[in-house]
Scaffold this active site. Structure first.
Site, PDB file in Angstrom:
ATOM      1  N   ARG A  69      -7.067  -7.739   8.172  1.00  0.00           N
ATOM      2  CA  ARG A  69      -8.271  -7.083   8.624  1.00  0.00           C
ATOM      3  C   ARG A  69      -8.974  -8.600   9.565  1.00  0.00           C
ATOM      4  O   ARG A  69      -9.393  -9.433   8.746  1.00  0.00           O
ATOM      5  CB  ARG A  69      -9.081  -6.705   7.813  1.00  0.00           C
ATOM      6  CG  ARG A  69      -8.032  -5.154   7.472  1.00  0.00           C
ATOM      7  CD  ARG A  69      -8.014  -4.058   8.122  1.00  0.00           C
ATOM      8  NE  ARG A  69      -8.020  -2.876   7.603  1.00  0.00           N
ATOM      9  CZ  ARG A  69      -6.604  -2.646   7.507  1.00  0.00           C
ATOM     10  NH1 ARG A  69      -6.701  -3.178   8.530  1.00  0.00           N
ATOM     11  NH2 ARG A  69      -5.942  -1.020   7.853  1.00  0.00           N
ATOM     12  N   HIS A 126      -2.587  -4.586  17.130  1.00  0.00           N
ATOM     13  CA  HIS A 126      -2.255  -3.868  15.921  1.00  0.00           C
ATOM     14  C   HIS A 126      -1.361  -3.406  15.366  1.00  0.00           C
ATOM     15  O   HIS A 126      -1.187  -1.564  15.344  1.00  0.00           O
ATOM     16  CB  HIS A 126      -3.520  -2.846  15.025  1.00  0.00           C
ATOM     17  CG  HIS A 126      -3.523  -2.480  14.078  1.00  0.00           C
ATOM     18  ND1 HIS A 126      -5.005  -2.435  13.202  1.00  0.00           N
ATOM     19  CD2 HIS A 126      -3.032  -2.631  12.925  1.00  0.00           C
ATOM     20  CE1 HIS A 126      -5.001  -2.724  11.997  1.00  0.00           C
ATOM     21  NE2 HIS A 126      -3.270  -2.354  11.616  1.00  0.00           N
TER      22      HIS A 126
HETATM   23  P1  NAP Z   1      -1.905  -5.086  -1.951  1.00  0.00           P
HETATM   24  O1  NAP Z   1      -0.378  -4.696  -2.451  1.00  0.00           O
HETATM   25  O2  NAP Z   1      -2.012  -4.058  -2.364  1.00  0.00           O
HETATM   26  O3  NAP Z   1      -1.947  -6.712  -2.258  1.00  0.00           O
HETATM   27  C1  NAP Z   1      -2.933  -7.056  -1.489  1.00  0.00           C
HETATM   28  C2  NAP Z   1      -2.803  -8.861  -2.418  1.00  0.00           C
HETATM   29  O4  NAP Z   1      -4.358  -9.169  -1.873  1.00  0.00           O
HETATM   30  C3  NAP Z   1      -2.415  -8.863  -3.663  1.00  0.00           C
HETATM   31  O5  NAP Z   1      -1.266  -9.804  -3.929  1.00  0.00           O
HETATM   32  C4  NAP Z   1      -3.748  -9.381  -3.899  1.00  0.00           C
HETATM   33  O6  NAP Z   1      -4.004  -9.701  -5.604  1.00  0.00           O
HETATM   34  C5  NAP Z   1      -4.376 -10.004  -2.839  1.00  0.00           C
HETATM   35  N1  NAP Z   1      -5.963  -9.956  -3.345  1.00  0.00           N
HETATM   36  C6  NAP Z   1      -7.077  -9.772  -3.121  1.00  0.00           C
HETATM   37  N2  NAP Z   1      -7.881 -10.197  -3.315  1.00  0.00           N
HETATM   38  C7  NAP Z   1      -7.727 -10.534  -3.492  1.00  0.00           C
HETATM   39  C8  NAP Z   1      -9.026 -11.563  -3.753  1.00  0.00           C
HETATM   40  N3  NAP Z   1     -10.352 -12.040  -3.778  1.00  0.00           N
HETATM   41  N4  NAP Z   1      -8.585 -13.517  -3.974  1.00  0.00           N
HETATM   42  C9  NAP Z   1      -6.975 -14.143  -4.071  1.00  0.00           C
HETATM   43  N5  NAP Z   1      -6.040 -12.493  -3.384  1.00  0.00           N
HETATM   44  C10 NAP Z   1      -6.858 -11.222  -3.714  1.00  0.00           C
HETATM   45  O7  NAP Z   1      -1.756  -4.847  -0.613  1.00  0.00           O
HETATM   46  P2  NAP Z   1      -0.869  -4.682   0.605  1.00  0.00           P
HETATM   47  O8  NAP Z   1      -0.177  -2.823   0.559  1.00  0.00           O
HETATM   48  O9  NAP Z   1       0.121  -6.094   1.004  1.00  0.00           O
HETATM   49  O10 NAP Z   1      -1.320  -5.071   2.191  1.00  0.00           O
HETATM   50  C11 NAP Z   1      -2.688  -5.880   2.384  1.00  0.00           C
HETATM   51  C12 NAP Z   1      -3.095  -5.102   3.844  1.00  0.00           C
HETATM   52  O11 NAP Z   1      -2.904  -5.433   4.539  1.00  0.00           O
HETATM   53  C13 NAP Z   1      -4.433  -3.978   3.729  1.00  0.00           C
HETATM   54  O12 NAP Z   1      -5.029  -3.630   2.924  1.00  0.00           O
HETATM   55  C14 NAP Z   1      -4.634  -3.536   4.542  1.00  0.00           C
HETATM   56  O13 NAP Z   1      -5.931  -4.276   5.362  1.00  0.00           O
HETATM   57  C15 NAP Z   1      -3.132  -5.079   5.380  1.00  0.00           C
HETATM   58  N6  NAP Z   1      -1.977  -3.892   7.336  1.00  0.00           N
HETATM   59  C16 NAP Z   1      -2.584  -3.991   7.518  1.00  0.00           C
HETATM   60  C17 NAP Z   1      -1.250  -3.656   8.620  1.00  0.00           C
HETATM   61  C18 NAP Z   1      -1.436  -3.954   9.597  1.00  0.00           C
HETATM   62  O14 NAP Z   1      -0.598  -3.386  11.028  1.00  0.00           O
HETATM   63  N7  NAP Z   1      -1.479  -4.820  10.863  1.00  0.00           N
HETATM   64  C19 NAP Z   1      -0.121  -2.567   8.502  1.00  0.00           C
HETATM   65  C20 NAP Z   1      -0.104  -2.595   6.646  1.00  0.00           C
HETATM   66  C21 NAP Z   1      -1.509  -2.946   6.185  1.00  0.00           C
HETATM   67  P3  NAP Z   1      -3.454  -9.756  -7.191  1.00  0.00           P
HETATM   68  O15 NAP Z   1      -2.147  -9.354  -5.937  1.00  0.00           O
HETATM   69  O16 NAP Z   1      -3.427 -10.354  -8.348  1.00  0.00           O
HETATM   70  O17 NAP Z   1      -4.244  -7.567  -7.095  1.00  0.00           O
END
Ligand code: NAP
Length: 315
Positions: free
Chosen positions: A230, A278
């Site tokens: 993001r 995006h």
């Molecule tokens: P997820 O499974 O919830 O994983 C989030 C990761 O970030 C986890 O490893 C989490 O740690 C870590 N994290 C969160 N807050 C943190 C903090 N304060 N300090 C350190 N680590 C932190 O999410 P995901 O499914 O991988 O998706 C990630 C993001 O990608 C989404 O939220 C979305 O914004 C973005 N996205 C982008 C697209 C695009 O097309 N550009 C598409 C889909 C998603 P823990 O493992 O310890 O909880």
């Protein structure tokens, strides 16, 4: 007793609403998936589950018996902001197809940076015929911010391409072949050894502005950055300063605070930036609808809710 209809809320004039409705109906022939606008008062008062894309908060408040909503997106910061302090349980999309698509984008743009394509484009502009010294992938460290569904799938893909991979998460992870870090000190240590930094964190109160001048300065000089998460996770002006000074060589940006990126914004014209619209990991309507269908079916059969978003944590 017939099952209550499942409302689908996509927000005003959503261009994708029709495609979502047909994919969801196809995946759930035994459910009645009804666009919110087409529900009658009785159906509104009975609905306990809803499927949402970018719902209008006022519409959700017109479903008084709602217990949980299934988002068709992986990122839910906008939904959380719209819901305020509502007690609704939120289930987000966790789709291995999406993770594979993201991992492919991570590998593609890492190779773009690893094989120095921005530098060769600059040389071409000067009609300069000069090969640059080759660096093996094992000599390049890729740092992943976020080791969740998308980050861990990306780590596997990078390891298979022989890069050195490290990753940072809130709780320290244990992933084969990945050097894992957590906490502020862990972040600083990881940044210090990262040549290509990839952001796959959710946008939360804690991650907003995380990549600021001080943290970008910890990267080795001339490092590169990819943001597939993001826009507001990176401080916009600090990013520009890091690129202008050469601290950062190149940034691949797929996400922005305002999308589409307005025509007067600096990244469009900065020689050190690749702007993407995006597009790193588009949601696949068909596989997403199948995941939503499986979650709803299990809930109907067992009363068991899928894993829900931790609202206090913000992801
Ligand atoms: P997820 O499974 O919830 O994983 C989030 C990761 O970030 C986890 O490893 C989490 O740690 C870590 N994290 C969160 N807050 C943190 C903090 N304060 N300090 C350190 N680590 C932190 O999410 P995901 O499914 O991988 O998706 C990630 C993001 O990608 C989404 O939220 C979305 O914004 C973005 N996205 C982008 C697209 C695009 O097309 N550009 C598409 C889909 C998603 P823990 O493992 O310890 O909880």
């Amino acid at each position: 007793m017939p099952k209550a209809a499942v409302p689908f809320l996509a927000g005003k004039d959503s261009p994708e609403a029709g495609a979502w409705l047909s994919a969801l109906r196809h995946a759930m022939p035994d459910e009645r998936i009804v666009a919110f606008e087409d529900l009658n008062e009785g159906e509104r008062s009975e609905a306990t589950i809803a499927i949402v894309a970018n719902p209008e908060p006022a519409d959700l408040s017109r479903l008084p018996r709602l217990c949980w909503v299934h988002s068709v997106w992986a990122g839910i910061e906008r939904l959380l902001a719209n819901l305020g302090d509502s007690r609704l349980q939120i289930v987000r999309l966790l789709d291995p197809r999406l993770a594979a698509t993201m991992a492919e984008a991570v590998l593609a743009w890492t190779l773009f940076l690893h094989r120095e394509m921005p530098a060769y484009a600059r040389q071409q502009a000067q009609q300069l015929w000069r090969s640059r010294p080759y660096t093996r992938p094992e000599q390049r460290t890729v740092g992943l911010l976020g080791l969740g569904a998308l980050g861990s799938a990306s780590a596997e893909r990078l390891l298979a391409a022989r890069f050195k991979v490290c990753g940072w998460s809130r709780q320290r992870k244990s992933l084969p072949g990945v050097e894992c870090f957590a906490g502020e000190v862990g972040l600083e240590e990881m940044l210090g050894k990262t040549n290509i930094l990839i952001c796959l964190l959710p946008l939360t109160l804690e991650t907003r502005g995380l990549l600021n001048m001080a943290r970008l300065a910890l990267l080795p000089s001339g490092a590169s950055l990819i943001n597939f998460a993001r826009g507001p996770i990176i401080d916009d002006e600090d990013l520009r300063a890091a690129l202008d000074s050469g601290q950062l060589d190149h940034a691949v940006l797929d996400v922005f605070a305002h999308e589409p990126l307005p025509a007067d914004r600096w990244p469009w014209r900065h020689p050190g930036v690749t702007v993407l619209p995006h597009c790193s990991a588009p949601t696949d309507h068909e596989t997403a609808a199948q995941i939503v269908a499986a979650n709803i079916r299990r809930y109907r059969e067992t009363g068991e809710l899928p894993a829900c978003v931790n609202v206090a944590r913000g992801y």
